[in-house]
Structure formats: structure tokens, C-alpha cells
Design a protein around this motif. Structure first.
Motif, PDB file in Angstrom:
ATOM      1  N   PRO A   1      44.571  -9.683  27.522  1.00 11.46           N
ATOM      2  CA  PRO A   1      44.508 -11.145  27.556  1.00 11.46           C
ATOM      3  C   PRO A   1      43.164 -11.685  27.078  1.00 11.46           C
ATOM      4  O   PRO A   1      43.022 -12.883  26.837  1.00 11.46           O
ATOM      5  CB  PRO A   1      44.738 -11.482  29.039  1.00 11.46           C
ATOM      6  N   HIS A   2      42.183 -10.779  26.915  1.00 12.26           N
ATOM      7  CA  HIS A   2      40.851 -11.178  26.455  1.00 12.26           C
ATOM      8  C   HIS A   2      40.697 -11.031  24.946  1.00 12.26           C
ATOM      9  O   HIS A   2      39.625 -11.317  24.409  1.00 12.26           O
ATOM     10  CB  HIS A   2      39.789 -10.345  27.171  1.00 12.26           C
ATOM     11  N   ARG A   3      41.737 -10.591  24.278  1.00 13.36           N
ATOM     12  CA  ARG A   3      41.686 -10.447  22.819  1.00 13.36           C
ATOM     13  C   ARG A   3      41.768 -11.822  22.161  1.00 13.36           C
ATOM     14  O   ARG A   3      42.611 -12.648  22.523  1.00 13.36           O
ATOM     15  CB  ARG A   3      42.810  -9.547  22.331  1.00 13.36           C
ATOM     16  N   VAL A   4      40.886 -12.068  21.195  1.00 13.72           N
ATOM     17  CA  VAL A   4      40.864 -13.326  20.447  1.00 13.72           C
ATOM     18  C   VAL A   4      40.806 -12.998  18.952  1.00 13.72           C
ATOM     19  O   VAL A   4      40.502 -11.870  18.568  1.00 13.72           O
ATOM     20  CB  VAL A   4      39.661 -14.217  20.837  1.00 13.72           C
ATOM     21  N   LYS A   5      41.085 -14.004  18.137  1.00 11.53           N
ATOM     22  CA  LYS A   5      40.981 -13.827  16.695  1.00 11.53           C
ATOM     23  C   LYS A   5      39.515 -13.925  16.294  1.00 11.53           C
ATOM     24  O   LYS A   5      38.846 -14.921  16.573  1.00 11.53           O
ATOM     25  CB  LYS A   5      41.791 -14.894  15.962  1.00 11.53           C
ATOM     26  N   ALA A   6      38.999 -12.884  15.646  1.00 13.00           N
ATOM     27  CA  ALA A   6      37.599 -12.889  15.214  1.00 13.00           C
ATOM     28  C   ALA A   6      37.403 -13.956  14.147  1.00 13.00           C
ATOM     29  O   ALA A   6      38.152 -13.999  13.164  1.00 13.00           O
ATOM     30  CB  ALA A   6      37.210 -11.527  14.677  1.00 13.00           C
ATOM     31  N   PRO A   7      36.398 -14.843  14.312  1.00 13.97           N
ATOM     32  CA  PRO A   7      36.207 -15.922  13.345  1.00 13.97           C
ATOM     33  C   PRO A   7      35.652 -15.480  12.000  1.00 13.97           C
ATOM     34  O   PRO A   7      35.804 -16.177  11.002  1.00 13.97           O
ATOM     35  CB  PRO A   7      35.226 -16.857  14.061  1.00 13.97           C
ATOM     36  N   CYS A   8      35.002 -14.313  11.945  1.00  9.60           N
ATOM     37  CA  CYS A   8      34.378 -13.868  10.697  1.00  9.60           C
ATOM     38  C   CYS A   8      35.419 -13.233   9.776  1.00  9.60           C
ATOM     39  O   CYS A   8      36.139 -12.319  10.195  1.00  9.60           O
ATOM     40  CB  CYS A   8      33.271 -12.866  11.003  1.00  9.60           C
ATOM     41  N   PRO A   9      35.499 -13.660   8.512  1.00  5.87           N
ATOM     42  CA  PRO A   9      36.505 -13.117   7.604  1.00  5.87           C
ATOM     43  C   PRO A   9      36.265 -11.660   7.209  1.00  5.87           C
ATOM     44  O   PRO A   9      37.188 -10.989   6.749  1.00  5.87           O
ATOM     45  CB  PRO A   9      36.410 -14.036   6.379  1.00  5.87           C
TER      46      PRO A   9
END
Length: 461
Positions: A69-77
Motif C-alpha cells: 500500500p506504500h507503493r507510489v508512481k515514481a515521478p522521475c521519468p
């Protein structure tokens, strides 16, 4: 390979138990250690075994069977390609929690103790755009001048663009400089042929002073079109107060060479920490996250328990930041470092700030502290902020011999910190507190400030 039964290409479902020192997820399959880049503790991942070693294997994620549940989309391409950040895919509160768990596990492994008092990780309010310094290699690719970072374990240059952990001004200065060099067709260094000129671009900014320094790291001492390059840089970068060339003519992976020449402006730039001002030369070490540095140094001050009567040794002192931060709370500070330029900076920083109860010597802490002990000098407090390799053997022996009442150990490497603490514990010291400080959000690195007190001391911790 003895002990390892997993085969390359084999697919397994792996529960991820903890975080590794380099940010990988670690799980155990039939008692075999499996490292999986990008996996988060608490997840179950379908993994293909990619590399097999004598004591562990490495796998790649094929599928998230159970996502955190702590996984997020990394903002860096270029998060996965660059390798500069390892934890962008984990939300920040969880990053802080995992870093503390990493320190707890490391101390348990190397000391065999589970009673080490490890506090919560001190984090940042805004964990982005914090780095005040960047140094990036250059390369000609498809008739374009590219600047970036090498992908992990390779010489493939990744264009990092507008890096999210760098302060926006460092990104702006480096990109503007890259464009000027490209416009002027200044030849960049070719590693295999050992030809060309510019190897790296580096910049450091003062978050409080607004000053910036630009360093062109070159194979040669003189640059093609030098005067015009400087003119264009001055015109487009009014924040820059110092433009210097650092000369590194060797075939080496080391970034900086030994000689630096001012092309324009001041030899040094200024930055502040709290009420203190620091003059920084191009090669000088200075913490890369000034906001967290204040928190770190305040923890050093708190753990040192200073009353104003102490003599304090600032080992591995660099440009003198820690000792100067503590100077107003002690009777005397003695610092040392192996880099003569760093000692010159430390002395100048003391003068700039009107601090007179400090002295600095060139030399290794491993050598100078035993010499001082032989001369009858006995410090009340020792503070050390050594390289990642940890404390030198002779320095450790001096600490054991001196039985210093309070030893504050600042470390960027939990493994060497725990190993060194274990040796000191066996020699009469006890660990009173370990405080993790997140100096580098989005990465797997964690700094620790640790207080050790000798059992023979009558002072209270």
C-alpha cells in the motif's frame, strides 16, 4: 555453487521481508537469499532469477502478486535507468520507517544485540530539490552534447534532465553551461581515446546566500575559446560568483584533479548554516543537504551533552563545520583532516565567524590523536565524521586507550558504523543512542548520529 540451488531463469513467488543497503527488496526462498530491485518489504513478487552468486541470487520482478500500500508512481521519468535514487516508488513516511528498520537490522547483525536504542528517523518536510551540489559527466552522442549520470554498472550515460532531488538552480546552471559548450563546440573528453577537454560539469549553490560556483573539470589546464565561454556564462548566469577550472589529466574514474584555476570571480563562494558563514573552495567537502545538516548537527550537539567546560576533538573535520557548530558550547576544539585545503578552509571559516577557541592540524585522525594522547592531551568529547570505510584502526585503538567520556560518531554507512560500535562495545563503551537522519530522501542512504559513553565515566549520559 554450494548452498545455492536456484537456477538462472527460474521463476519463483517471493515474499519480500526487508530492505537492503542498496534499496533492493530482500526475501528468502528455501533459505536462499534473493535480492530483487524495486521490490518493497511486505510485497509478494513473481521473480525471474537473473544472476546467481555463491551466497545469494538476484531476481527481476515479473509481476506484483501482492503490492504494498506504500507503493507510489515514481515521478522521475528515468528513475529505473539512472540509479541515482532507489526509493522513489515508496511513499516518504514509509521510506523513513524502512531506513530505521535498516539501521536496526544492521546493528543486530553486527553486534548480536537487540537492545540498541535506535530512534525514529528524522525526515524532511519537503523531500525534493534538496541537493546543493551536482557533478555530471559529459559525452557526445549522435552529434549532441549529453550530460547526465552513468547507469548502474555501465558507461551508458543517462540524460537526467531536470533532476527532482537537485535544487532547481543547480539544474539551471548545469544545463545553461552545457548549452554554451555545445554552441562553442568545445571538445569534451573521450574516455577511451583520452582526448578532448571537458570531463565533468559541477556546481554548488548557497541556499541562504544565493551565491553559486561553477566548476569545469577538464583534462587540460586551458580551455578552447576560454574567454568567450566565460563571457557567455557570466551573461546568462548572474547568480554565479565563481567560475573555475579543475584540471584532471589522468586516466582515472576520480572526478577532481589536484589543481584548480580561477577563470573569473572569486576563488570561493559562501554559504551559511544557522548563524555561521562558510567559505568553500571548489574541492572542499560540504554537506549536500544544508536543511538536514542543521538537524544533524543539532543532534550532535544534543548527544554531546556540552556544558562549556569541555575540550573537544573534531576528527575528520573537513572544512570545520561540526567543530565550529559546537565551538560556542565548549572550552576548546581541536580538529584534523588529511586534506590541506580543507584545513585552510576550516581556519578561514573560524576567522570569518570570529571563533578563537579552535585549532586545526593537517594529518590523519589515526595518527594525530595518539600523538596528542602521548603529549598528555585528554579530550572530554570526541566527534568523528569519517569516510564510508569507517574509523581507522589506530584511531579506534586511541579511543579504547583514552576511554573518552563521550564519543559522538556521525556515519553515512550503517554497516561500518555497527561494526565499529561492536568493537567499542567490547572495549568498555555502551551505545546510548542512535539517531538516523534522512540526508538523502528518495535514496537508500541513511546517516546516523550515535552516542557512545565509556563505562568508566562518572558522567551521566
Amino acid at each position: 555453487m554450494k548452498g545455492i540451488r536456484l537456477k538462472k531463469g527460474q521463476v519463483i513467488d517471493l515474499p519480500v521481508r526487508r530492505l537492503g543497503i542498496n534499496g533492493e527488496g530482500i526475501g528468502f526462498y528455501q533459505k536462499q537469499v534473493v535480492f530483487v530491485e524495486g521490490a518493497i518489504p511486505g510485497e509478494t513478487v513473481r521473480t525471474r532469477i537473473a544472476e546467481v552468486y555463491s551466497k545469494y541470487v538476484r531476481g527481476k520482478i515479473l509481476q506484483l502478486k501482492k503490492a504494498s500500500p506504500h507503493r507510489v508512481k515514481a515521478p522521475c521519468p528515468v528513475f529505473r535507468e539512472c540509479g541515482g535514487c532507489q526509493l522513489q516508488h515508496i511513499n516518504y513516511p514509509k521510506q523513513l520507517e524502512l531506513k530505521r528498520e535498516l539501521v536496526v537490522e544492521t546493528f543486530s547483525r553486527y553486534t548480536g544485540r537487540k537492545d540498541i536504542p535506535i530512534q525514529e528517523t528524522i525526515g524532511m518536510e519537503t523531500p525534493w530539490n534538496y541537493r546543493n551540489k551536482a557533478q555530471l559527466p559529459l559525452k557526445n552522442l549522435d552529434s549532441r552534447l549529453v550530460m547526465g549520470l552513468y547507469a548502474a554498472g555501465s558507461h551508458r550515460l543517462i540524460d537526467v534532465g531536470n533532476c527532482g532531488v537537485q535544487h532547481p538552480l543547480t539544474n539551471q546552471i548545469l544545463e545553461t553551461t552545457r548549452k554554451v559548450l555545445e554552441e562553442m563546440s568545445v571538445p569534451v573528453y573521450h574516455e577511451k581515446k583520452h582526448r578532448g577537454t571537458i570531463r565533468y560539469l559541477a556546481t554548488r549553490i548557497g541556499l541562504t546566500t544565493g551565491e553559486a560556483q561553477l566548476i569545469l573539470i577538464s583534462r587540460t589546464s586551458h580551455l578552447p575559446y576560454e574567454a568567450e565561454v566565460v563571457r557567455r556564462l557570466r551573461e546568462r548566469l548572474p547568480q554565479v560568483v565563481s567560475i573555475v577550472v579543475n584540471v584532471n589529466p589522468q586516466r582515472t574514474s576520480r572526478v577532481f584533479g589536484e589543481k584548480t584555476r580561477v577563470l573569473w570571480g572569486e576563488e570561493k563562494m559562501k554559504e551559511k548554516l544557522g548563524s555561521l558563514t562558510f567559505a568553500l573552495s571548489a574541492p572542499a567537502f560540504f554537506q549536500l543537504n544544508p536543511v538536514q545538516t542543521v538537524k544533524l548537527y543539532d543532534e550532535v550537539k544534543r548527544l554531546a551533552g556540552l556544558t562549556g567546560r569541555e575540550t573537544l576533538v573534531d576528527a575528520y573535520c573537513g572544512s570545520g563545520t561540526i567543530g565550529l557548530w559546537l565551538a560556542h558550547k565548549v572550552k576548546q576544539v581541536r580538529g584534523m583532516d588529511t586534506v590541506p585545503e580543507a584545513i585552510e578552509d576550516a581556519r578561514e571559516n573560524a576567522r570569518i565567524n570570529g571563533i578563537e577557541n579552535v585549532t586545526y592540524d593537517v594529518g590523519a585522525a589515526e595518527n594525530l590523536l595518539p600523538d596528542w594522547l602521548d603529549q598528555g592531551f585528554r579530550p572530554d568529547v570526541v566527534v568523528a565524521d569519517p569516510p564510508r570505510t569507517g574509523l581507522g584502526k589506530a584511531f579506534m585503538e586511541a579511543l579504547i586507550r583514552i576511554q573518552v567520556p563521550r564519543f559522538v560518531y556521525v556515519s553515512c554507512n550503517p554497516s561500518t558504523l555497527a561494526k565499529d560500535c561492536n568493537r567499542l562495545i567490547q572495549s568498555g563503551y555502551r551505545v546510548e543512542a542512535v539517531v538516523p537522519v534522512d540526508m538523502f530522501p528518495q535514496t537508500s542512504q541513511v546517516e546516523c548520529c550515535t552516542l557512545l559513553v565509556h563505562e568508566s565515566s562518572s558522567r551521566e549520559g
